[in-house]
Design a protein around this motif. Structure first.
Motif, short mmCIF file in Angstrom:
data_model
loop_
_atom_site.label_atom_id
_atom_site.label_comp_id
_atom_site.label_asym_id
_atom_site.label_seq_id
_atom_site.Cartn_x
_atom_site.Cartn_y
_atom_site.Cartn_z
N TYR A 1 9.80 5.22 -12.13
CA TYR A 1 11.36 5.27 -12.81
C TYR A 1 12.27 5.33 -11.58
O TYR A 1 13.14 4.76 -11.73
CB TYR A 1 11.34 6.09 -13.91
CG TYR A 1 10.40 5.90 -14.99
CD1 TYR A 1 10.83 4.69 -15.90
CD2 TYR A 1 9.34 6.55 -15.32
CE1 TYR A 1 9.72 4.65 -17.01
CE2 TYR A 1 8.60 6.40 -16.29
CZ TYR A 1 8.62 5.29 -17.05
OH TYR A 1 8.02 5.22 -18.15
N MET A 2 11.92 6.21 -10.55
CA MET A 2 12.96 6.20 -9.37
C MET A 2 12.81 4.96 -8.58
O MET A 2 14.01 4.57 -8.31
CB MET A 2 12.41 7.75 -8.62
CG MET A 2 13.42 7.76 -7.52
SD MET A 2 12.87 9.02 -6.47
CE MET A 2 13.64 10.41 -7.31
N LEU A 3 11.74 4.66 -8.33
CA LEU A 3 11.62 3.40 -7.64
C LEU A 3 12.24 2.21 -8.38
O LEU A 3 13.13 1.32 -7.66
CB LEU A 3 10.07 2.86 -7.42
CG LEU A 3 9.95 1.48 -6.76
CD1 LEU A 3 10.42 1.55 -5.30
CD2 LEU A 3 8.33 1.15 -6.66
N LYS B 220 0.71 -1.14 -0.12
CA LYS B 220 -0.04 0.07 -0.06
C LYS B 220 0.75 1.17 0.04
O LYS B 220 0.56 2.29 -0.62
CB LYS B 220 -0.74 0.10 1.31
CG LYS B 220 -1.99 -1.10 1.05
CD LYS B 220 -2.80 -1.02 2.45
CE LYS B 220 -4.14 -1.97 2.43
NZ LYS B 220 -4.85 -1.98 3.72
N MET B 221 2.02 1.19 0.81
CA MET B 221 2.98 2.29 0.63
C MET B 221 3.41 2.52 -0.64
O MET B 221 3.54 3.82 -0.82
CB MET B 221 3.99 2.15 1.95
CG MET B 221 4.87 3.23 2.22
SD MET B 221 6.50 3.04 3.12
CE MET B 221 5.42 3.04 4.62
N ILE B 222 3.91 1.29 -1.26
CA ILE B 222 4.59 1.56 -2.60
C ILE B 222 3.41 2.11 -3.62
O ILE B 222 3.82 3.16 -4.36
CB ILE B 222 5.18 0.31 -2.97
CG1 ILE B 222 6.47 -0.21 -2.16
CG2 ILE B 222 5.45 0.42 -4.59
CD1 ILE B 222 7.43 1.06 -2.29
N ASP B 223 2.19 1.77 -3.63
CA ASP B 223 1.46 1.99 -4.38
C ASP B 223 0.91 3.42 -4.30
O ASP B 223 0.66 4.48 -5.33
CB ASP B 223 -0.14 1.26 -4.36
CG ASP B 223 0.12 -0.05 -4.84
OD1 ASP B 223 1.16 -0.58 -5.63
OD2 ASP B 223 -0.88 -1.06 -5.05
N SER C 267 7.09 6.92 2.25
CA SER C 267 6.14 6.97 3.07
C SER C 267 5.45 8.48 3.27
O SER C 267 5.83 9.23 2.11
CB SER C 267 6.61 6.78 4.61
OG SER C 267 7.43 7.97 4.96
N GLU C 268 4.65 8.56 4.10
CA GLU C 268 3.71 9.92 3.95
C GLU C 268 4.82 11.06 4.74
O GLU C 268 4.39 12.19 4.57
CB GLU C 268 2.57 9.70 4.77
CG GLU C 268 1.65 8.92 4.19
CD GLU C 268 0.43 8.66 5.11
OE1 GLU C 268 0.34 9.21 6.22
OE2 GLU C 268 -0.66 7.79 4.76
#
Length: 341
Positions: free
Chosen positions: A205-207, A192-195, A337-338
């Motif tokens: 692209y950064m991920l 969920k954090m990645i999405d 993260s947030e």
């Protein structure tokens, strides 16, 4: 496809909708393949027992012992006396199941994991473990291990049973079903954090760049240092600073280790690492040695150098790389993260 150290029977769970990543039990053909893999491991283990038993306390792999172990109570041994089949039925894998609708199409529209590259699912779990291993587990996620990789199994000896035996060595102090469910919940939270991070297309692209850079790198040397520092520069956007001193000050904000409680010492750490990185970039091997000794004089005064394990230079690199891993992990956590950078 990779197999992780989660056990049980589950319905398929999408853990990242944007990347099409799914958690599930093994498909039938993979179950058969994993049974053969475990049979090979048992054979190799029997050989090792005969070869090394005079020097070490080796024991043969015993599938029945695994099935009956308390750490798998309520999970294994419920339906079958074919113990290897029972284990294979309860193994859980991570794979890209919805490639057609995933953002991975942006990188390669033909396949999620080209056969000569590290599997995307393994890169994914490597990032998850990188964050946990380097003290960035802000949500108390459960640690996971890749027990089997279909890509690596073509070239390397497999260790499924060795990893399962490692699971048996822990006193988990809770119901095994609850313990495994917590691992699943941790992966769902990570997904969920990645999405959420991937709401911006450019972040994909950064991920992907970060995942590839971190994947399968356990060599703590000049190149690891150079790579980590470059990732830090990329994420906290060095181009936003007019000079190196300003960037050192920004990097010092992320250095939260107790030994650098003094802010001036944090800035000195940032400065010295930048100078070492620059020496590496320019191939100044004599200058690198001097800067490494300067670092050791300031930050490794009471360090025990065991020269039978590593040379002095490699001990210093190891120390720096471990520090940079922790700093990089904290920066990546804030990125995805947030909290934000």
């Amino acid at each position: 496809m990779i197999v992780v150290n989660i056990f049980g029977e589950i319905e398929p769970i999408v853990i990242s909708k944007k990347l099409g990543i799914t958690l599930s039990n093994l498909p039938q053909d993979w179950k058969e393949g994993l049974i053969e893999t475990m049979e090979e491991e048992i054979h190799h283990r029997d050989y090792d027992v005969k070869k090394y038993n005079d020097f070490a306390n080796f024991e043969p792999y015993n599938a029945k012992k695994i099935v009956k172990h308390k750490n798998f109570s309520g999970i294994l041994g419920q339906r079958s006396e074919d113990y290897l089949k029972e284990i294979a039925n309860k193994l859980i894998c991570i794979s890209v199941e919805d490639f057609e609708n995933s953002m991975l199409q942006k990188k390669n529209p033909y396949i999620d994991s080209p056969t000569c590259e590290i599997e995307f699912a393994e890169k994914w779990i490597n990032l998850y473990e990188f964050l946990i291993r380097n003290d960035c587990n802000k949500r108390n996620w459960m640690s996971l291990t890749c027990m089997y990789s279909s890509e690596k199994s073509l070239f390397e000896q497999t260790n499924v049973l060795r990893m399962i035996y490692a699971e048996m060595s822990f006193d988990i102090k809770m119901d095994p079903i609850v313990f495994n469910r917590r691992k699943i919940d941790s992966l769902i939270d990570f997904g969920k954090m990645i999405d959420s991070f991937l709401e911006k297309e450019e972040n994909f692209y950064m991920l992907d760049y970060i995942l590839t850079a971190i994947a399968d790198d356990s060599n703590y040397n000049a190149y690891h240092l150079f790579k980590n520092y470059s990732l830090i520069e990329m994420i906290i956007r060095k181009e936003g600073f007019n000079d190196s001193i300003k960037f050192d000050e920004k990097l010092a904000v992320f250095i939260e280790l107790d030994r650098y409680a003094n802010n001036e010492k944090k800035k000195l750490f940032a400065k010295m690492i930048r100078q070492i990185r620059n020496k590496i970039a320019h191939g100044d091997f004599l200058g690198i040695r001097k800067k490494l000794e300067d670092y050791a004089a300031y930050f490794m005064k009471n360090y025990h150098f065991d020269y039978f394990e590593y040379s002095r230079e490699n001990w210093i690199y190891l120390n720096i790389c471990c520090e940079l891993d922790r700093i990089l992990a904290d920066i990546i956590w804030k990125l995805i993260s947030e909290d934000g950078i």
